[in-house]
Structures are given as structure tokens and as C-alpha cells.
Design a protein around this motif. Structure first.
Motif, mmCIF file in Angstrom:
data_model
loop_
_atom_site.group_PDB
_atom_site.id
_atom_site.type_symbol
_atom_site.label_atom_id
_atom_site.label_comp_id
_atom_site.label_asym_id
_atom_site.label_seq_id
_atom_site.Cartn_x
_atom_site.Cartn_y
_atom_site.Cartn_z
ATOM 1 N N ARG A 53 0.764 -1.298 -0.111
ATOM 2 C CA ARG A 53 0.049 0.062 -0.014
ATOM 3 C C ARG A 53 0.863 1.156 -0.019
ATOM 4 N NH1 ARG A 53 -3.897 -0.700 5.006
ATOM 5 N NH2 ARG A 53 -2.143 -1.773 5.792
ATOM 6 N N PRO A 54 0.366 2.259 -0.534
ATOM 7 C CA PRO A 54 1.416 3.580 -0.506
ATOM 8 C C PRO A 54 1.377 3.973 1.021
ATOM 9 C CG PRO A 54 -0.686 3.782 -2.082
ATOM 10 C CD PRO A 54 -0.897 2.467 -1.192
ATOM 11 N N LEU A 55 2.734 4.505 0.908
ATOM 12 C CA LEU A 55 3.173 5.015 2.403
ATOM 13 C C LEU A 55 3.527 6.756 2.486
ATOM 14 C CD1 LEU A 55 4.198 3.950 5.068
ATOM 15 C CD2 LEU A 55 6.604 3.715 4.060
ATOM 16 N N LYS A 56 3.106 7.297 3.006
ATOM 17 C CA LYS A 56 3.415 8.957 3.111
ATOM 18 C C LYS A 56 4.597 8.993 4.293
ATOM 19 C CE LYS A 56 -0.823 10.385 3.504
ATOM 20 N NZ LYS A 56 -1.890 11.392 3.553
ATOM 21 N N ILE A 57 5.763 9.598 3.801
ATOM 22 C CA ILE A 57 6.945 10.142 4.761
ATOM 23 C C ILE A 57 6.677 11.600 4.563
ATOM 24 C CG2 ILE A 57 9.207 9.902 5.245
ATOM 25 C CD1 ILE A 57 9.179 7.120 3.876
ATOM 26 N N LEU A 58 6.686 12.148 5.792
ATOM 27 C CA LEU A 58 7.042 13.642 6.017
ATOM 28 C C LEU A 58 8.431 13.784 6.440
ATOM 29 C CD1 LEU A 58 5.755 16.426 6.052
ATOM 30 C CD2 LEU A 58 4.977 16.101 8.423
ATOM 31 N N HIS A 59 9.078 14.585 5.581
ATOM 32 C CA HIS A 59 10.511 14.599 5.929
ATOM 33 C C HIS A 59 10.795 16.038 6.477
ATOM 34 C CE1 HIS A 59 15.146 14.651 4.322
ATOM 35 N NE2 HIS A 59 14.916 14.905 5.648
ATOM 36 N N LEU A 60 11.211 16.299 7.683
ATOM 37 C CA LEU A 60 11.468 17.514 8.302
ATOM 38 C C LEU A 60 13.013 17.706 8.549
ATOM 39 C CD1 LEU A 60 8.645 17.612 11.081
ATOM 40 C CD2 LEU A 60 8.661 18.477 8.811
ATOM 41 N N SER A 61 13.455 18.696 8.405
ATOM 42 C CA SER A 61 14.826 18.967 8.626
ATOM 43 C C SER A 61 15.118 20.408 9.080
ATOM 44 C CB SER A 61 15.576 18.649 7.399
ATOM 45 O OG SER A 61 17.015 18.513 8.021
ATOM 46 N N ASP A 62 16.278 20.727 9.612
ATOM 47 C CA ASP A 62 16.654 21.948 9.765
ATOM 48 C C ASP A 62 15.574 23.028 10.211
ATOM 49 O OD1 ASP A 62 19.640 21.768 8.889
ATOM 50 O OD2 ASP A 62 18.311 20.678 7.539
ATOM 51 N N ILE A 63 14.958 22.795 11.516
ATOM 52 C CA ILE A 63 13.829 23.971 11.743
ATOM 53 C C ILE A 63 14.405 24.889 12.382
ATOM 54 C CG2 ILE A 63 11.988 24.009 13.363
ATOM 55 C CD1 ILE A 63 11.387 21.291 12.876
ATOM 56 N N HIS A 64 15.709 25.009 13.020
ATOM 57 C CA HIS A 64 16.404 25.980 13.724
ATOM 58 C C HIS A 64 15.490 26.789 14.457
ATOM 59 C CE1 HIS A 64 20.436 25.137 12.117
ATOM 60 N NE2 HIS A 64 19.726 24.705 10.913
ATOM 61 N N MET A 65 14.792 26.344 15.396
ATOM 62 C CA MET A 65 13.826 27.209 16.131
ATOM 63 C C MET A 65 14.454 28.129 17.181
ATOM 64 S SD MET A 65 10.642 27.833 16.576
ATOM 65 C CE MET A 65 9.422 26.279 15.982
ATOM 66 N N VAL A 66 13.824 29.134 16.926
ATOM 67 C CA VAL A 66 14.149 30.407 17.699
ATOM 68 C C VAL A 66 12.724 30.943 18.547
ATOM 69 C CG1 VAL A 66 14.942 32.747 17.913
ATOM 70 C CG2 VAL A 66 16.009 31.208 16.392
ATOM 71 N N PRO A 67 12.888 31.488 19.791
ATOM 72 C CA PRO A 67 11.571 31.644 20.518
ATOM 73 C C PRO A 67 10.901 33.137 19.828
ATOM 74 C CG PRO A 67 13.403 31.697 22.112
ATOM 75 C CD PRO A 67 13.871 31.382 20.701
ATOM 76 N N ARG A 68 9.383 32.829 19.628
ATOM 77 C CA ARG A 68 8.545 33.915 18.963
ATOM 78 C C ARG A 68 8.768 33.824 17.493
ATOM 79 N NH1 ARG A 68 11.284 36.271 23.086
ATOM 80 N NH2 ARG A 68 12.928 36.955 21.631
ATOM 81 N N GLN A 69 8.905 32.665 17.019
ATOM 82 C CA GLN A 69 9.028 32.519 15.487
ATOM 83 C C GLN A 69 7.479 31.778 15.295
ATOM 84 O OE1 GLN A 69 12.557 30.092 14.497
ATOM 85 N NE2 GLN A 69 13.157 32.103 13.612
ATOM 86 N N THR A 70 6.203 32.790 15.601
ATOM 87 C CA THR A 70 4.945 32.378 15.336
ATOM 88 C C THR A 70 4.824 31.574 14.216
ATOM 89 O OG1 THR A 70 4.761 33.917 17.022
ATOM 90 C CG2 THR A 70 2.537 33.029 15.943
ATOM 91 N N ALA A 71 5.012 32.390 13.129
ATOM 92 C CA ALA A 71 4.470 32.103 11.709
ATOM 93 C C ALA A 71 5.063 30.221 11.559
ATOM 94 C CB ALA A 71 5.165 32.811 10.823
ATOM 95 N N LYS A 72 6.563 30.112 11.831
ATOM 96 C CA LYS A 72 7.110 28.828 11.548
ATOM 97 C C LYS A 72 6.289 27.843 12.364
ATOM 98 C CE LYS A 72 11.562 28.384 11.662
ATOM 99 N NZ LYS A 72 12.881 28.450 12.141
ATOM 100 N N ALA A 73 5.879 28.108 13.798
ATOM 101 C CA ALA A 73 5.416 27.298 14.792
ATOM 102 C C ALA A 73 3.921 26.906 14.130
ATOM 103 C CB ALA A 73 5.322 27.858 15.988
ATOM 104 N N THR A 74 3.114 27.847 13.633
ATOM 105 C CA THR A 74 1.808 27.638 13.158
ATOM 106 C C THR A 74 1.658 26.674 11.932
ATOM 107 O OG1 THR A 74 1.250 29.823 14.312
ATOM 108 C CG2 THR A 74 -0.046 28.814 12.381
ATOM 109 N N TRP A 75 2.854 27.013 10.989
ATOM 110 C CA TRP A 75 2.903 26.349 9.766
ATOM 111 C C TRP A 75 3.331 24.781 10.116
ATOM 112 C CZ3 TRP A 75 7.242 23.717 7.416
ATOM 113 C CH2 TRP A 75 7.160 23.656 6.214
ATOM 114 N N LEU A 76 4.370 24.601 10.879
ATOM 115 C CA LEU A 76 4.512 23.127 11.424
ATOM 116 C C LEU A 76 3.286 22.641 11.953
ATOM 117 C CD1 LEU A 76 7.897 23.946 13.018
ATOM 118 C CD2 LEU A 76 7.656 22.283 11.008
ATOM 119 N N GLN A 77 2.794 23.126 12.971
ATOM 120 C CA GLN A 77 1.634 22.413 13.420
ATOM 121 C C GLN A 77 0.581 21.964 12.407
ATOM 122 O OE1 GLN A 77 0.276 25.771 16.124
ATOM 123 N NE2 GLN A 77 1.716 24.921 17.737
#
Length: 310
Positions: A53-77
């Protein structure tokens, strides 16, 4: 009426001013706009055993989170809406000592899905201000000064408590959607901590059962890719390069920050070694070092790989 020296000087001044203005505008775009233009790259690969059956893999890398990066956090969620079968995190999640809480909040919806991870240098140590031109001399180094340690142990613990598998110089098999997936991962090659231990051996008849071998690393150094392919990998996933981060339109990356050819710094390519041809996906990453918060002609990305039967 002829052109005077004053006219020539005035024209040169206008041209210089326009060039400077264009440079400032480009830098502003790279720092304020493009680095926040988060997107999803989609790829399809027919590499699963027949009948799978098809398999969906979500590949995340190099998030480099910094406090108060609201747009990035919302998109990741919001990536949880993709409902992946598996999340693969190839490291460099942090870029600030106080970013662990914001990172885990951003990833919380994705921690409900099966996942695996390996670390990068910016999981262990906080980045430092470096001369950006040094990247053109070869892969960056941590230098000789004392490094500020990041809360990587707490991050590992939270990933582990959610069920994500730590592949730091480890191998493990999991069953997913009727398929056995054999993982092998390495610690960060950029720090020289990688040690390939091979893929899981399993039983004497393991090769006869439907399976898929995936090699996972942060930095795609050639020695690591060769080891994965020699070990029988069917797919390799990595990050680290940031896709070059600042690219030339129509040309691409100028550096990969490792020994990977720059034309492979982002995207899905075929790695050839000793007769084996293995798909390699290198993510351009989601963030940047907090000391170089720019992207140009290289938008941040997550990658959704849909694997189908051969």
C-alpha cells in the motif's frame, strides 16, 4: 551638446545608488520575506515491494527554532493535516537555548504520528556568529572556543516518549502498513560522530519478507551515503545543506556545507555507488541559523514523499 565630466560623474552616482538600493531591497526580501515563505515539496517514488500500500513520509529538517517564531510554529502544526504514515526528522531542530518549549509546541501535533530522528550539530550546540564567506572555503567547523550546549537531552526524551525512534548510530525495524521498514541512522557526520552499524539483520528469512531499508542522516557526506548504499539502502534522507540557503536563480546553490556536490544540495536525486542506485532526498530545510536569517532563491520546505509499489 557633449557630455561633460560632471554629467558622467552624476550618471555613475545614480547607477551606484540604484545598485545599492537593489542590494538593500534584495537583502530585505531575503531576510524578511523569503525565509518565511514555508512550503511543501511533494515527491513520488515507486520503490515499495509489489502489492504494498502507498506510504506517506513527511521529511522535516533544519527547523532551527528560535523563540517567538510564530509563523513557523503555526505552519509546522498545520503539517499534521497531511496525516503522514511516518515522520522523519533529520536534525538541527534548535537555534537558541530557550527554543525547546516553542519547538515542542510546534511539533506536538506531529508527535502523534510514528516517527524517527537523528541529531544535527545545532541540536547539541548553539550556533555562533561566523564569517559567512568562510563557507566558500569548505564545510564550516565549530572552532576552538567553548560551545554552549543546547537542551538536546530533554528534546530526545520528549521525542522518545512520543514513540519516535532515536536512530543515533542505531538501527531498528518497525512494522507499518503491512510492511517491515528497516532503519539505520547515524549521529551528525558534520561533527564526525557518524558510525554506520548496518541495517537490522532480522531472521534468516528476513530478506524474503516485504521490507524497505531507509538510511537517515543529518549531513549528507559522501562517506555516509556510500555506507548506506553499500548496506543495501532503498532510500536515503538527509538535510543540513539548507539547499544552499542563498542561491543564484537559474544556477542554484553555491555551497552545500559538506562534500556533497552543490547540484544535489536540495531535492530528490539518484546516488550511484558500486553499481547501486539509491534515491536520495536532501531537504532544503525549514529554518536558518539565527545569525544568518536569510534565504534567497531557496525557500524553506518540508517534504512529503509518497512511496508506492514497484
Amino acid at each position: 551638446m557633449g557630455t561633460t565630466k560632471a554629467d558622467t560623474r552624476a550618471g555613475a552616482g545614480i547607477a551606484l545608488g540604484l545598485t545599492a538600493a537593489a542590494g538593500v531591497a534584495t537583502l530585505g526580501y531575503a531576510a524578511l520575506v523569503e525565509r518565511n515563505l514555508f512550503g511543501l515539496r511533494t515527491e513520488s517514488l515507486a520503490i515499495l515491494p509489489p502489492g504494498s500500500r502507498p506510504l506517506k513520509i513527511l521529511h522535516l529538517s533544519d527547523i532551527h527554532m528560535v523563540p517567538r517564531q510564530t509563523a513557523k510554529a503555526t505552519w509546522l502544526q498545520g503539517l499534521a493535516e497531511l496525516k503522514p504514515d511516518l515522520v522523519v526528522n533529520t536534525g538541527d531542530n534548535l537555534s537558541h537555548p530557550k527554543a525547546l518549549g516553542p519547538l515542542l509546541d510546534a511539533l506536538e501535533p506531529l508527535l502523534d504520528f510514528p516517527g524517527v530522528f537523528v541529531p544535527g550539530s545545532n541540536d547539541y550546540y548553539a550556533p555562533r556568529l561566523l564569517n559567512p564567506f568562510k563557507y566558500f572555503a569548505g564545510p564550516s567547523s565549530l572552532g576552538d572556543k567553548p560551545l554552549k550546549e543546547l537542551p538536546w537531552q530533554q528534546m530526545f526524551a520528549r521525542f522518545g516518549s512520543a514513540g519516535w525512534l532515536d536512530l543515533t548510530n542505531r538501527s531498528q525495524s518497525v512494522a507499518l502498513r503491512g510492511l517491515r521498514i528497516d532503519f539505520s541512522g547515524v549521529d551528525d557526520p558534520h561533527l564526525g560522530r557518524d558510525r554506520f552499524i548496518g541495517f537490522p539483520n532480522g531472521s534468516s528469512t528476513a530478506d524474503e519478507a516485504p521490507h524497505l531499508r531507509i538510511g537517515v542522516a543529518h549531513a549528507p557526506y559522501q562517506r555516509v551515503l556510500d555506507a548506506f548504499s553499500d548496506g543495501g539502502a532503498h532510500l536515503m534522507l538527509a538535510g543540513h545543506t539548507h539547499g544552499g540557503q542563498v542561491c543564484i536563480p537559474g544556477y542554484g546553490a553555491l555551497v552545500s556545507n559538506c562534500d556533497l556536490p552543490t547540484w544535489r544540495a536540495r531535492g530528490l536525486t539518484q546516488w550511484e555507488n558500486n553499481g547501486a542506485v539509491v534515491p536520495l532526498n536532501v531537504s532544503a530545510g525549514i529554518g536558518t541559523s539565527r545569525f544568518a536569517p536569510v534565504r534567497f532563491a531557496c525557500r524553506p520546505e518540508a517534504v512529503l514523499l509518497t512511496l508506492t509499489a514497484r
